[in-house]
Design a protein around this motif. Structure first.
Motif, short mmCIF file in Angstrom:
data_model
loop_
_atom_site.label_atom_id
_atom_site.label_comp_id
_atom_site.label_asym_id
_atom_site.label_seq_id
_atom_site.Cartn_x
_atom_site.Cartn_y
_atom_site.Cartn_z
N VAL A 157 0.83 -1.20 0.00
CA VAL A 157 0.00 0.00 0.00
C VAL A 157 0.87 1.25 0.00
N GLU A 158 1.94 1.25 0.79
CA GLU A 158 2.79 2.44 0.87
C GLU A 158 3.45 2.75 -0.46
N PHE A 159 3.79 1.72 -1.23
CA PHE A 159 4.37 1.99 -2.55
C PHE A 159 3.32 2.59 -3.48
N ILE A 160 2.10 2.08 -3.43
CA ILE A 160 1.06 2.63 -4.31
C ILE A 160 0.81 4.09 -3.97
N LYS A 161 0.88 4.44 -2.70
CA LYS A 161 0.76 5.85 -2.32
C LYS A 161 1.91 6.67 -2.91
N LYS A 162 3.11 6.13 -2.83
CA LYS A 162 4.27 6.83 -3.41
C LYS A 162 4.09 6.99 -4.91
N TYR A 163 3.60 5.97 -5.57
CA TYR A 163 3.34 6.00 -7.00
C TYR A 163 2.37 7.14 -7.32
N LEU B 149 2.81 10.66 -9.54
CA LEU B 149 1.90 11.05 -10.61
C LEU B 149 1.40 12.47 -10.37
N ALA B 150 1.06 12.78 -9.13
CA ALA B 150 0.57 14.12 -8.81
C ALA B 150 1.63 15.18 -9.08
N LEU B 151 2.88 14.88 -8.74
CA LEU B 151 3.99 15.84 -8.93
C LEU B 151 4.08 16.30 -10.38
N PHE B 152 3.81 15.39 -11.32
CA PHE B 152 3.94 15.73 -12.74
C PHE B 152 2.58 15.89 -13.43
N LYS B 153 1.57 16.20 -12.64
CA LYS B 153 0.26 16.64 -13.11
C LYS B 153 -0.57 15.59 -13.86
N PHE B 154 -0.30 14.31 -13.61
CA PHE B 154 -1.23 13.29 -14.07
C PHE B 154 -2.50 13.40 -13.24
N ASN B 155 -3.62 13.01 -13.81
CA ASN B 155 -4.87 13.07 -13.05
C ASN B 155 -5.60 11.73 -12.96
N THR B 156 -4.98 10.65 -13.45
CA THR B 156 -5.65 9.34 -13.45
C THR B 156 -4.67 8.24 -13.09
N TYR C 239 7.48 -9.29 -15.25
CA TYR C 239 8.89 -9.40 -14.90
C TYR C 239 9.33 -8.34 -13.90
N ILE C 240 8.36 -7.72 -13.26
CA ILE C 240 8.65 -6.63 -12.33
C ILE C 240 8.16 -7.05 -10.95
N THR C 241 9.09 -7.40 -10.08
CA THR C 241 8.72 -8.05 -8.82
C THR C 241 8.83 -7.16 -7.59
N THR C 242 9.48 -5.99 -7.72
CA THR C 242 9.70 -5.14 -6.56
C THR C 242 9.31 -3.69 -6.86
N PRO C 243 9.03 -2.91 -5.82
CA PRO C 243 8.77 -1.48 -6.02
C PRO C 243 9.93 -0.77 -6.70
N GLU C 244 11.17 -1.14 -6.35
CA GLU C 244 12.34 -0.48 -6.93
C GLU C 244 12.41 -0.72 -8.44
N HIS C 245 12.10 -1.94 -8.85
CA HIS C 245 12.10 -2.26 -10.28
C HIS C 245 10.99 -1.49 -10.99
N ALA C 246 9.83 -1.41 -10.35
CA ALA C 246 8.71 -0.67 -10.95
C ALA C 246 9.08 0.80 -11.15
N GLU C 247 9.70 1.41 -10.15
CA GLU C 247 10.11 2.81 -10.28
C GLU C 247 11.11 2.98 -11.42
N TYR C 248 12.03 2.04 -11.54
CA TYR C 248 13.04 2.11 -12.58
C TYR C 248 12.41 2.08 -13.97
N MET C 249 11.38 1.26 -14.14
CA MET C 249 10.75 1.15 -15.45
C MET C 249 9.88 2.37 -15.78
N VAL C 250 9.27 2.96 -14.77
CA VAL C 250 8.30 4.03 -15.00
C VAL C 250 8.96 5.40 -15.15
#
Length: 549
Positions: free
Chosen positions: A180-186, A190-197, A488-499
């Protein structure tokens, strides 16, 4: 020296001068996405212990938007920006202006004594707050007080409005789930760069990730798989060559956790769209309730990636099940859009199912493709009856499009073009530009990915409006979205790297004017914002900072 030589020298001087000004602006105003207009001014506004906040409207949403900035400042500076009256100087003044046209439009006038922020809605104020945030030193992101930093904002007049109303990023939590904490960080990023969805992919063959109280076996049985494929063991791999980790994988989000995440997103003016897959990608649900499939099972939650033949059977009991599931989902998610998937639904089981073939004849349908259209349209009527609308992947075009459906075009741009020509709303998310599970660098050190090659520059080059559309048809292109599938993305760190930073490039694509885009200028601004990502402890891909491919 002849006239032509003089003109060439003058042109060269102007070009160098323009480049220097652009670089200066990138250093002083590293805003992403690029605003529509920015007039640089001399001087700076400095936040200190006596700085006040002025709200010119009594509005709870406005206060929420401004409280975000107040919280940032308090954490990092120790200053409590208190509310003041008509403060003549050293104040940040926020006003809701009904005269503005767009819901997210804003205007900021920054002088040495006053920061004047105006927007039509609180959402617009919040987008303006993100601009101010990006203009402040990156240490503003610290969670504890920082000394020896001058908390200044460069003077300017900024007029801004998004190019597209829909600006989204997706996350698949079915193949691999995330805390949950990673999804909040995600959501924060998104908010920082003005995504709205935020598009939250919650159900699939490899796991059912949302608690449904009426059907507890969806999580007691459907949220875990006995093992997971290792490496590239997709559909085409011979069975004898597949390898598995022999470890049980499980996880789901309780309804309380879902409510917490949705509220967190709302506080950042981000809409969360849930995706409940149908009629395909249903193995996790069928494992829990095998009577919903054509063969009646038994089924098993998928342990490898790919597309599977077992899908929902279009019986009345299945529709009732899905209606009950979606009723609970809609109680949790206030989004006007509910994503129903609709992609990659093999028709083999339907072709061999007596009930399906009988239903095709009874309804006067042409084939199994029209049966899928019948399935989607029936679910759309139910969702519409609840005051909501459906989004589906572009396969929902096959067999006839549901009347009020929005199409998410992922298999290239053709589905989006076809839907727009039929006057249906479209979200563009073509795999060749917007799939962030693809490789982003040719370095041999890149982590395992599903395939493909989409560097940051390619994402930045994308234009969501196809040239083949007329101006009227182009109005149906509502925006674009980046997708992160997590086979193929198993960790929050890997997800951040890809996004990141690829999603940041898309943020500029969907917000800024097409004719203002400049990749080198974007890179210059990103290098400044990378310091902010460092403060936020984001594991972003750093190769573009050094010019590596």
């Amino acid at each position: 020296m002849n006239i032509n030589s003089k003109l060439l020298l003058l042109f060269g001087y102007l070009l160098l001068n323009f480049s220097a000004v652009a670089q200066t602006n990138a250093d002083r105003y590293p805003i992403i996405p690029l605003p529509q207009t920015l007039i640089a001014k001399k001087g700076e506004f400095v936040i200190n212990a006596s700085t006040k906040i002025v709200l010119n409207n009594k509005d709870e949403q406005l206060k929420k938007a401004v409280d975000f900035l107040v919280g940032l400042v308090k954490n990092s500076t120790g200053y409590q920006l208190e509310l003041g009256g008509n403060v003549p100087k050293n104040a940040l003044v926020f006003t809701l202006d009904p005269g503005m046209k767009n819901e997210e439009e804003y205007r900021i006038s920054i002088s040495k004594s006053i920061v004047d922020v105006r927007a039509k809605t609180a959402a617009g104020i919040f987008r303006a707050v993100q601009t101010l945030r990006q203009l402040l030193p990156p240490q503003i992101e610290e969670k504890q007080q920082v000394s020896s930093v001058k908390w200044s904002i460069p003077c300017a007049v900024i007029q801004d409005v998004p190019r597209f109303d829909y600006r989204g990023v997706h996350l698949d939590v079915c193949r691999h789930t995330f805390p949950v904490e990673f999804i909040k960080k995600y959501i924060d990023l998104l908010a920082l760069f003005k995504f709205n969805t935020f598009h939250w992919h919650l159900t699939d063959d490899q796991g059912w990730r949302i608690e449904i109280k009426k059907y507890p076996k969806l999580t007691s049985m459907g949220s875990w798989r006995k093992e997971t494929a290792v490496g590239k063991t997709t559909t085409g791999t011979p069975i004898m060559d597949r390898k598995y980790d022999c470890n049980t994988y499980e996880g789901f989000y309780t309804q309380e956790e879902v409510k917490e995440i949705v509220k967190y997103a709302q506080d950042r003016f981000i809409n969360v769209i849930p995706e409940i897959e149908m009629p395909g990608h249903a193995l996790a649900a069928l494992t829990a309730y095998p009577e919903l499939g054509c063969t009646q099972g038994p089924y098993e939650v998928a342990t490898r990636w790919g597309v599977f033949n077992d899908v929902f059977c279009p019986r009345d009991t299945t529709f009732k099940f899905l209606e009950n599931v979606l009723t609970e989902v809609m109680d949790l998610f206030p989004s006007k859009y509910i994503h129903i998937g609709g992609d990659e639904c093999p028709k083999l089981r339907w072709k061999n199912c007596y009930h399906c073939q009988t239903l095709i004849k009874e309804k006067g349908l042409k084939d199994e493709h029209e049966l899928q259209s019948y399935f989607i349209q029936r679910m759309e009527k139910f969702i519409n009856s609840k005051g909501r609308r459906i989004i589906g992947w572009d396969e929902i075009l096959e067999g006839g499009l549901a009347p009020d459906a929005t199409v998410m075009s992922w298999r290239g741009i053709e589905g989006g073009i076809a839907a727009a020509k039929q006057h249906h709303d479209v979200i563009m998310t073509p795999g060749g530009f917007c799939y962030l599970d693809h490789y982003q660098s040719k370095s041999e050190n890149e982590p395992l990915a599903i395939g493909g090659f989409i560097p940051v520059e390619k994402v930045y080059s994308y234009d969501p409006v196809p040239d083949s559309l007329t101006p009227e048809e182009a109005n149906y292109i509502k925006g674009a979205q980046a997708n992160l599938w997590t086979e193929y993305i198993t960790t929050p760190e890997h997800a951040e790297y890809m996004v990141f930073p690829r999603a940041i490039a898309l943020a500029e694509v969907v917000w800024s004017s097409k004719n203002k885009k400049n990749y080198n200028d974007f890179l210059a601004r990103f290098k400044k914002q990378a310091l902010r990502l460092d403060e936020l402890k984001v594991n972003y891909a750093k190769h573009i900072l050094s010019g590596d491919k």
